[in-house]
Design a protein around this motif. Sequence first.
Motif, PDB file in Angstrom:
ATOM      1  N   LEU A  91       0.450  -1.240  -0.066  1.00 51.40           N
ATOM      2  CA  LEU A  91       0.089  -0.291  -0.078  1.00 51.40           C
ATOM      3  C   LEU A  91       0.819   1.221  -0.244  1.00 51.40           C
ATOM      4  CD1 LEU A  91      -2.929  -1.103   2.885  1.00 51.40           C
ATOM      5  CD2 LEU A  91      -2.794   0.142   0.378  1.00 51.40           C
ATOM      6  N   LEU A  92       2.131   0.611   0.735  1.00 51.69           N
ATOM      7  CA  LEU A  92       2.671   2.051   0.593  1.00 51.69           C
ATOM      8  C   LEU A  92       4.392   2.363  -0.406  1.00 51.69           C
ATOM      9  CD1 LEU A  92       3.483   2.508   4.860  1.00 51.69           C
ATOM     10  CD2 LEU A  92       2.101   3.391   2.895  1.00 51.69           C
ATOM     11  N   LYS A  93       4.056   1.494  -1.980  1.00 47.31           N
ATOM     12  CA  LYS A  93       4.568   1.047  -2.626  1.00 47.31           C
ATOM     13  C   LYS A  93       3.846   1.515  -3.554  1.00 47.31           C
ATOM     14  CE  LYS A  93       6.840  -2.685  -4.291  1.00 47.31           C
ATOM     15  NZ  LYS A  93       7.420  -3.540  -3.825  1.00 47.31           N
ATOM     16  N   VAL A  94       2.786   0.859  -4.304  1.00 48.43           N
ATOM     17  CA  VAL A  94       2.295   1.067  -6.023  1.00 48.43           C
ATOM     18  C   VAL A  94       0.578   1.652  -5.239  1.00 48.43           C
ATOM     19  CG1 VAL A  94       1.181  -0.437  -7.584  1.00 48.43           C
ATOM     20  CG2 VAL A  94       3.255  -1.717  -5.468  1.00 48.43           C
ATOM     21  N   PRO A  95       0.667   2.571  -6.558  1.00 50.69           N
ATOM     22  CA  PRO A  95      -0.707   3.623  -5.964  1.00 50.69           C
ATOM     23  C   PRO A  95      -2.466   2.872  -6.569  1.00 50.69           C
ATOM     24  CG  PRO A  95       0.163   4.354  -7.583  1.00 50.69           C
ATOM     25  CD  PRO A  95       0.863   3.724  -7.306  1.00 50.69           C
ATOM     26  N   LYS A  98      -7.912   0.777  -3.265  1.00 54.98           N
ATOM     27  CA  LYS A  98      -7.132  -0.025  -1.267  1.00 54.98           C
ATOM     28  C   LYS A  98      -8.632  -0.916  -1.470  1.00 54.98           C
ATOM     29  CE  LYS A  98      -5.233   3.936   0.354  1.00 54.98           C
ATOM     30  NZ  LYS A  98      -4.973   4.301  -1.070  1.00 54.98           N
ATOM     31  N   ASP A 248      -8.573   7.579   2.102  1.00 54.73           N
ATOM     32  CA  ASP A 248      -7.538   7.954   1.732  1.00 54.73           C
ATOM     33  C   ASP A 248      -6.181   8.689   2.942  1.00 54.73           C
ATOM     34  OD1 ASP A 248      -7.855   8.641  -0.992  1.00 54.73           O
ATOM     35  OD2 ASP A 248      -8.713  10.619  -0.718  1.00 54.73           O
ATOM     36  N   ARG A 249      -7.175   8.180   4.265  1.00 58.53           N
ATOM     37  CA  ARG A 249      -6.051   8.451   4.808  1.00 58.53           C
ATOM     38  C   ARG A 249      -6.058   6.896   5.596  1.00 58.53           C
ATOM     39  NH1 ARG A 249      -5.992  13.448   6.613  1.00 58.53           N
ATOM     40  NH2 ARG A 249      -5.051  11.705   8.843  1.00 58.53           N
ATOM     41  N   ALA A 251      -3.553   6.365   4.497  1.00 57.91           N
ATOM     42  CA  ALA A 251      -1.720   5.564   4.068  1.00 57.91           C
ATOM     43  C   ALA A 251      -1.314   6.596   5.017  1.00 57.91           C
ATOM     44  CB  ALA A 251      -1.287   6.022   2.342  1.00 57.91           C
ATOM     45  N   TYR A 252      -2.066   6.751   5.503  1.00 60.87           N
ATOM     46  CA  TYR A 252      -1.689   8.346   7.141  1.00 60.87           C
ATOM     47  C   TYR A 252      -1.290   7.342   8.048  1.00 60.87           C
ATOM     48  CZ  TYR A 252      -2.086  12.444   4.693  1.00 60.87           C
ATOM     49  OH  TYR A 252      -1.665  13.388   3.811  1.00 60.87           O
TER      50      TYR A 252
ATOM     51  N   VAL B  13       1.457  17.672   3.865  1.00 56.23           N
ATOM     52  CA  VAL B  13       0.974  16.812   4.675  1.00 56.23           C
ATOM     53  C   VAL B  13       1.429  16.964   5.674  1.00 56.23           C
ATOM     54  CG1 VAL B  13       1.960  14.810   4.427  1.00 56.23           C
ATOM     55  CG2 VAL B  13       1.873  15.651   2.134  1.00 56.23           C
ATOM     56  N   ARG B  14       0.073  16.409   6.350  1.00 51.67           N
ATOM     57  CA  ARG B  14      -0.122  16.651   7.941  1.00 51.67           C
ATOM     58  C   ARG B  14      -0.544  15.426   8.583  1.00 51.67           C
ATOM     59  NH1 ARG B  14      -5.366  19.410   9.248  1.00 51.67           N
ATOM     60  NH2 ARG B  14      -6.220  18.021   8.801  1.00 51.67           N
ATOM     61  N   TYR B  15       0.838  14.839   9.208  1.00 46.33           N
ATOM     62  CA  TYR B  15       0.318  13.531   9.816  1.00 46.33           C
ATOM     63  C   TYR B  15      -0.752  13.759  11.452  1.00 46.33           C
ATOM     64  CZ  TYR B  15       2.813  10.710   7.151  1.00 46.33           C
ATOM     65  OH  TYR B  15       3.321  10.296   6.336  1.00 46.33           O
ATOM     66  N   ARG B  16      -1.604  14.243  12.081  1.00 41.44           N
ATOM     67  CA  ARG B  16      -1.997  14.122  13.028  1.00 41.44           C
ATOM     68  C   ARG B  16      -1.973  13.316  14.202  1.00 41.44           C
ATOM     69  NH1 ARG B  16      -7.595  16.994  12.720  1.00 41.44           N
ATOM     70  NH2 ARG B  16      -6.118  19.195  13.210  1.00 41.44           N
ATOM     71  N   ARG B  73       5.901   9.586  -1.382  1.00 37.71           N
ATOM     72  CA  ARG B  73       5.041   8.964  -1.289  1.00 37.71           C
ATOM     73  C   ARG B  73       3.950   9.318  -1.985  1.00 37.71           C
ATOM     74  NH1 ARG B  73       5.326   6.446   4.679  1.00 37.71           N
ATOM     75  NH2 ARG B  73       7.005   4.715   3.750  1.00 37.71           N
ATOM     76  N   GLU B  77       1.910   8.760  -5.110  1.00 41.15           N
ATOM     77  CA  GLU B  77       0.343   9.150  -5.208  1.00 41.15           C
ATOM     78  C   GLU B  77      -0.075   7.163  -4.289  1.00 41.15           C
ATOM     79  OE1 GLU B  77      -0.243   8.292 -10.321  1.00 41.15           O
ATOM     80  OE2 GLU B  77      -1.352  10.295  -9.716  1.00 41.15           O
ATOM     81  N   VAL B  78       0.304   7.652  -3.492  1.00 48.90           N
ATOM     82  CA  VAL B  78      -0.085   6.575  -2.397  1.00 48.90           C
ATOM     83  C   VAL B  78      -0.712   7.268  -1.517  1.00 48.90           C
ATOM     84  CG1 VAL B  78       1.603   4.555  -3.206  1.00 48.90           C
ATOM     85  CG2 VAL B  78       2.322   5.976  -1.055  1.00 48.90           C
ATOM     86  N   LEU B  79       0.050   8.597  -0.993  1.00 44.64           N
ATOM     87  CA  LEU B  79       0.048   8.955  -0.247  1.00 44.64           C
ATOM     88  C   LEU B  79      -1.290  10.846  -0.882  1.00 44.64           C
ATOM     89  CD1 LEU B  79       0.087   9.755   2.904  1.00 44.64           C
ATOM     90  CD2 LEU B  79       1.417  10.995   2.728  1.00 44.64           C
ATOM     91  N   ARG B  80      -2.409  10.776  -0.456  1.00 41.86           N
ATOM     92  CA  ARG B  80      -2.756  12.456  -1.091  1.00 41.86           C
ATOM     93  C   ARG B  80      -3.224  12.918   0.246  1.00 41.86           C
ATOM     94  NH1 ARG B  80      -9.133  12.180  -3.408  1.00 41.86           N
ATOM     95  NH2 ARG B  80      -7.383  11.397  -4.474  1.00 41.86           N
ATOM     96  N   PRO B  81      -1.967  14.241  -0.704  1.00 45.76           N
ATOM     97  CA  PRO B  81      -1.468  15.647   0.001  1.00 45.76           C
ATOM     98  C   PRO B  81      -3.088  16.120   1.189  1.00 45.76           C
ATOM     99  CG  PRO B  81      -1.509  16.119  -1.809  1.00 45.76           C
ATOM    100  CD  PRO B  81      -1.521  14.397  -1.646  1.00 45.76           C
ATOM    101  N   THR B  82      -2.225  17.051   2.227  1.00 48.22           N
ATOM    102  CA  THR B  82      -3.583  17.251   2.947  1.00 48.22           C
ATOM    103  C   THR B  82      -4.627  18.371   2.101  1.00 48.22           C
ATOM    104  OG1 THR B  82      -2.514  16.493   5.334  1.00 48.22           O
ATOM    105  CG2 THR B  82      -4.188  17.603   5.475  1.00 48.22           C
TER     106      THR B  82
END
Lengths: 254, 266
Positions: A91-95, A98, A248-249, A251-252, B13-16, B73, B77-82
């Motif tokens: 998941l942190l490698k390929v878009p 999910k 979208d969250r 990956a965070y 990008v914000r990590y909360r 990231r 495109e694995v992390l969508r920016p805030t």
Amino acid sequence: MTTLWQYRELFVYLVRRDLTLRYRRSVLGLLWTVLHPLAHMGVIFVVFSGVLSLRTESYAVYVLSGLLFWNFFTQSVTTSMTSLAANRALLLKVPVPKTIFPLSACLSGLANWVISIGPLLLILVVSGHPMGTSLLFLPIAIVVGFLFTAGVGLALAPLAVFFRDVVEMVTVVLRLLYYLTPIMYPITMVPERFTWIIRLNPVGPVLEIFRGPIYLGLIPSVQSMAAALLVALVALAVGATVYRLTGDRVAYHI
Amino acid sequence: MGPVRINLEGVSVRYRLSTHRIHSLKEWLISCLGGGLSYRDLWALRDVSMSVRAGETLGVIGPNGAGKSTLLRVVGEVLRPTTGRVRIAGRVAPILSLGAGFSGDLTGVENVYINALLLGRTRSEIDSSIDGIVDFAGLAEFIDSPAHTYSTGMMARLGFAIATAWAPEVLILDEVLSVGDAHHVERCRARIESLQAAGSTVLMASHSRHAILANCRRCIWLDHGTVVMDGPAEETLEAYHATVATCLGADRPRPSAPPGGLRFSG
Ligand SMILES: Nc1ncnc2c1ncn2[C@@H]1O[C@H](COP(=O)(O)OP(=O)(O)OP(=O)(O)O)[C@@H](O)[C@H]1O
Ligand SMILES: [Mg+2]
């Protein structure tokens, strides 16, 4: 939906891998996917029709067909919940959407479910349980059961990423639900004033349209069919919504 | 100069991080009822804007925690920016990072198939490329063994071979060239060069001055999520290392002073 269709080859690959991986490095290999449910069902059949001599043999068929659905449901939901964390690196490698990982967990469950129907039919033949054309309804019941389960799995998968205790909570709820679902007991055994609890259980209608054609030899009534479909579509809508809001969250937090 | 491949506009990008480090649904529900949650916001990227063109290789440098991996990231495109906008033209290869996650239970071949199918390749495309991938990774004898038996360098090689097999338009490397042996590093450099010549854009984060100089003309320096400098690789490296040197210089007068916050008790 259309984007998921692009990944059909991946789904096929992942499911095949799941089926074979479990029995890799075992002597009988893939044969176990049939032998395992056969052995399991054989034991249940002997216990319920022979040892307990509760009722007739058809009671064993009642229990078996119920368990078949229940095992699919719990197995799929449980693996869906852990599927995102298990595939963290990817998941942190390929878009990718999910949804792929929980869906493929449910599809593997589905494959196991369908495979285990073979041994079930064998037991029906051996025990002389009447088998009619109602069995042709099973594919529809299986599709509805899958949609329901996929909805639950999709809703729970992101939650399990955000909150570490979701997996444990769901395990407890599933236990409880197991006793609230008429699998080991017929609903007629439940005292009148408690039946509403059983009827509120969303798993009931979905289970009913699968078990009915096998156990009773009847095609489900329009009402039962509508109830099951409604439950399945609501679950799917909830699952899709949770995913849209939180996908979208993931990956965070993973 | 080719067309713009990567374009970031005001990306943050914000990590909360919850101050109570909430892990469980139960605690979350309780603290919601108890009147709101308190958060500590961590901006891993702040208002980053940049463009990278086809054929360009961009180095990304900066101290630990500067936001390099986060930037990669976002581009991958694995992390969508805030907030902010990301535009990528073309296919992006999987992000290559250390311990480039393969499933340990699965064999090398199976990992290749899953990775490539996730990238949108078809079975037949993979069938016809698998030999080349295995060959480039130099894993012919090991490819049917489970991935958990591979060494770190072997995994990195396989990851690189998969990511570059279908000439991606954007290749992202997060500190990976540091684990291969000299022979592999040289082969990677050659392949990056040929990709570049064919118009691929490469983004590489590295702490190795040598790796940056060998591969990149342009380099950005990130610190605390902001772009401190964006320019020719040598100049950026120069400026970055100059600040590291002055920091060390400033520290030197009080070498025995205990660092704040570190206390030994008992
Ligand atoms: N999943 C996460 N949750 C919370 N904070 C995170 C998460 N991932 C990264 N961070 C924070 O974001 C900041 C930037 O991290 P990042 O991994 O991008 O740094 P980096 O520049 O790649 O560092 P390094 O050189 O060590 O690889 C760090 O302060 C880190 O603590
Ligand atoms: Mg990093």
